[in-house]
Design an enzyme around this catalytic site. Sequence first.
Site, PDB file in Angstrom:
ATOM      1  N   ASP A 125       0.834  -1.200   0.000  1.00  0.00           N
ATOM      2  CA  ASP A 125       0.000   0.000   0.000  1.00  0.00           C
ATOM      3  C   ASP A 125       0.878   1.263   0.000  1.00  0.00           C
ATOM      4  O   ASP A 125       1.937   1.292   0.638  1.00  0.00           O
ATOM      5  CB  ASP A 125      -0.883  -0.056   1.261  1.00  0.00           C
ATOM      6  CG  ASP A 125      -2.180   0.697   1.104  1.00  0.00           C
ATOM      7  OD1 ASP A 125      -2.490   1.126  -0.016  1.00  0.00           O
ATOM      8  OD2 ASP A 125      -2.894   0.853   2.122  1.00  0.00           O
ATOM      9  N   HIS A 126       0.439   2.285  -0.664  1.00  0.00           N
ATOM     10  CA  HIS A 126       1.090   3.610  -0.668  1.00  0.00           C
ATOM     11  C   HIS A 126       2.620   3.557  -0.647  1.00  0.00           C
ATOM     12  O   HIS A 126       3.259   3.926   0.339  1.00  0.00           O
ATOM     13  CB  HIS A 126       0.566   4.458   0.491  1.00  0.00           C
ATOM     14  CG  HIS A 126      -0.907   4.665   0.397  1.00  0.00           C
ATOM     15  ND1 HIS A 126      -1.501   5.420  -0.592  1.00  0.00           N
ATOM     16  CD2 HIS A 126      -1.920   4.151   1.128  1.00  0.00           C
ATOM     17  CE1 HIS A 126      -2.810   5.374  -0.464  1.00  0.00           C
ATOM     18  NE2 HIS A 126      -3.092   4.607   0.573  1.00  0.00           N
ATOM     19  N   GLU A 144      -2.170   6.564  -8.286  1.00  0.00           N
ATOM     20  CA  GLU A 144      -3.112   7.428  -7.558  1.00  0.00           C
ATOM     21  C   GLU A 144      -3.090   8.839  -8.106  1.00  0.00           C
ATOM     22  O   GLU A 144      -2.019   9.413  -8.296  1.00  0.00           O
ATOM     23  CB  GLU A 144      -2.712   7.511  -6.078  1.00  0.00           C
ATOM     24  CG  GLU A 144      -2.926   6.227  -5.333  1.00  0.00           C
ATOM     25  CD  GLU A 144      -3.114   6.475  -3.842  1.00  0.00           C
ATOM     26  OE1 GLU A 144      -2.498   5.741  -3.081  1.00  0.00           O
ATOM     27  OE2 GLU A 144      -3.871   7.401  -3.455  1.00  0.00           O
ATOM     28  N   HIS A 198     -10.019   4.395  -1.912  1.00  0.00           N
ATOM     29  CA  HIS A 198      -9.215   4.503  -0.687  1.00  0.00           C
ATOM     30  C   HIS A 198     -10.019   5.263   0.361  1.00  0.00           C
ATOM     31  O   HIS A 198     -11.027   5.898   0.053  1.00  0.00           O
ATOM     32  CB  HIS A 198      -7.913   5.259  -0.985  1.00  0.00           C
ATOM     33  CG  HIS A 198      -6.875   4.409  -1.639  1.00  0.00           C
ATOM     34  ND1 HIS A 198      -5.802   3.896  -0.958  1.00  0.00           N
ATOM     35  CD2 HIS A 198      -6.766   3.961  -2.908  1.00  0.00           C
ATOM     36  CE1 HIS A 198      -5.071   3.178  -1.790  1.00  0.00           C
ATOM     37  NE2 HIS A 198      -5.630   3.197  -2.985  1.00  0.00           N
ATOM     38  N   GLY A 199      -9.497   5.227   1.598  1.00  0.00           N
ATOM     39  CA  GLY A 199     -10.111   6.027   2.656  1.00  0.00           C
ATOM     40  C   GLY A 199     -11.520   5.588   3.001  1.00  0.00           C
ATOM     41  O   GLY A 199     -12.397   6.410   3.231  1.00  0.00           O
ATOM     42  N   VAL A 216      -9.976  -0.196   3.759  1.00  0.00           N
ATOM     43  CA  VAL A 216     -10.382   0.226   5.108  1.00  0.00           C
ATOM     44  C   VAL A 216      -9.197   0.013   6.036  1.00  0.00           C
ATOM     45  O   VAL A 216      -8.630  -1.082   6.081  1.00  0.00           O
ATOM     46  CB  VAL A 216     -11.598  -0.598   5.609  1.00  0.00           C
ATOM     47  CG1 VAL A 216     -11.918  -0.269   7.052  1.00  0.00           C
ATOM     48  CG2 VAL A 216     -12.817  -0.373   4.717  1.00  0.00           C
TER      49      VAL A 216
HETATM   50  P1  13P Z   1      -8.901   4.715   5.911  1.00  0.00           P
HETATM   51  O1  13P Z   1      -7.891   4.631   6.999  1.00  0.00           O
HETATM   52  O2  13P Z   1      -9.572   6.053   5.841  1.00  0.00           O
HETATM   53  O3  13P Z   1      -9.870   3.589   5.949  1.00  0.00           O
HETATM   54  O4  13P Z   1      -8.093   4.578   4.532  1.00  0.00           O
HETATM   55  C1  13P Z   1      -7.413   3.374   4.298  1.00  0.00           C
HETATM   56  C2  13P Z   1      -6.711   3.351   3.007  1.00  0.00           C
HETATM   57  O5  13P Z   1      -7.161   3.878   2.016  1.00  0.00           O
HETATM   58  C3  13P Z   1      -5.443   2.611   2.969  1.00  0.00           C
HETATM   59  O6  13P Z   1      -4.878   2.603   1.699  1.00  0.00           O
END
Ligand code: 13P
Length: 288
Positions: free
Chosen positions: A80-81, A134, A215-216, A238
């Site tokens: 991730d990221h 992204e 995401h998010g 999540v």
């Molecule tokens: P949240 O922490 O807001 O759920 O976002 C997680 C995320 O997008 C990880 O890549």
Amino acid sequence: MISLREVLMRAEADKVAVGHFNFSDLVSFNAIVAAARDRKLPVMVGVSEGEREFTGVAQAAALVKAVRDEFGYPVFLNADHTHSIAHAETAARAGFDEIIFDGSALSFDENIKQTKKAIEAIKSINPSILVEGEIGWIGASSAVIDKVPEGVGILTTPDEAKQFVEATKVDVLAPAVGNMHGMLASMVHGNVQKRLNIERIAEIKAAAKIFMTLHGGSGTNDDDFKRAIKAGMTIVHVNTEIRIAWRRGVEAGLAADPNEVAPYKILKPAVEAVRKVVSERLELFSSK
Ligand code: 13P
């Protein structure tokens, strides 16, 4: 075993989404896998750069491999990221299924340039790894935050999405569509929820024509989740909700018996708390 690409193709055709949950310890990892196995659903687990510094890159890959080998279970690992090409290469060599090269803090042109380089580096190690790019700023931390970070709320346009996908050839796109990393205190303690721009998701999907990730996810309105998935989101991330559940579970486990010192006993409520969050989210993401 079925590949991540095949799992995403099936999810896209069924207009459901694959849940992606972050972990940084065995409590969350085991809870995520247990929830997915209960529901008989494929699942993605992710480790950000910070999370994999804690777990170890090879160790995270070994955990996933162990579950696949023991249960033949479709669990997929995402870097991730990832902000540097060196870190992307390390994850590719360790056997990750997906790598997100996150150039969203860069200018649009620089993001395209760096994402192209990352794809070249990753695919030369293993061409079957899916690479996600992204665009748009949605904040950066899966934490409880005081205010919406500056710049969050500006939506990705369908033109930007099309241009980015055509120039980079990413497999998966993560756009900004009203989503945000982390949760405001009012989302944790009150009834404020994140709301998504569903129309924009559909427009971006039509322009990008590739898999898309939301995401998010933490703190998002349930109905918006469902509509976003129908409009073209095939992966949903999540994390903050899991971290909150983890913390509450650890606190409950510690409070239950001040003389208890066995970690596996203290941490049991944390496993249950994370498992519940993941299970509920998976049910929502997979409902037709
Ligand atoms: P949240 O922490 O807001 O759920 O976002 C997680 C995320 O997008 C990880 O890549």
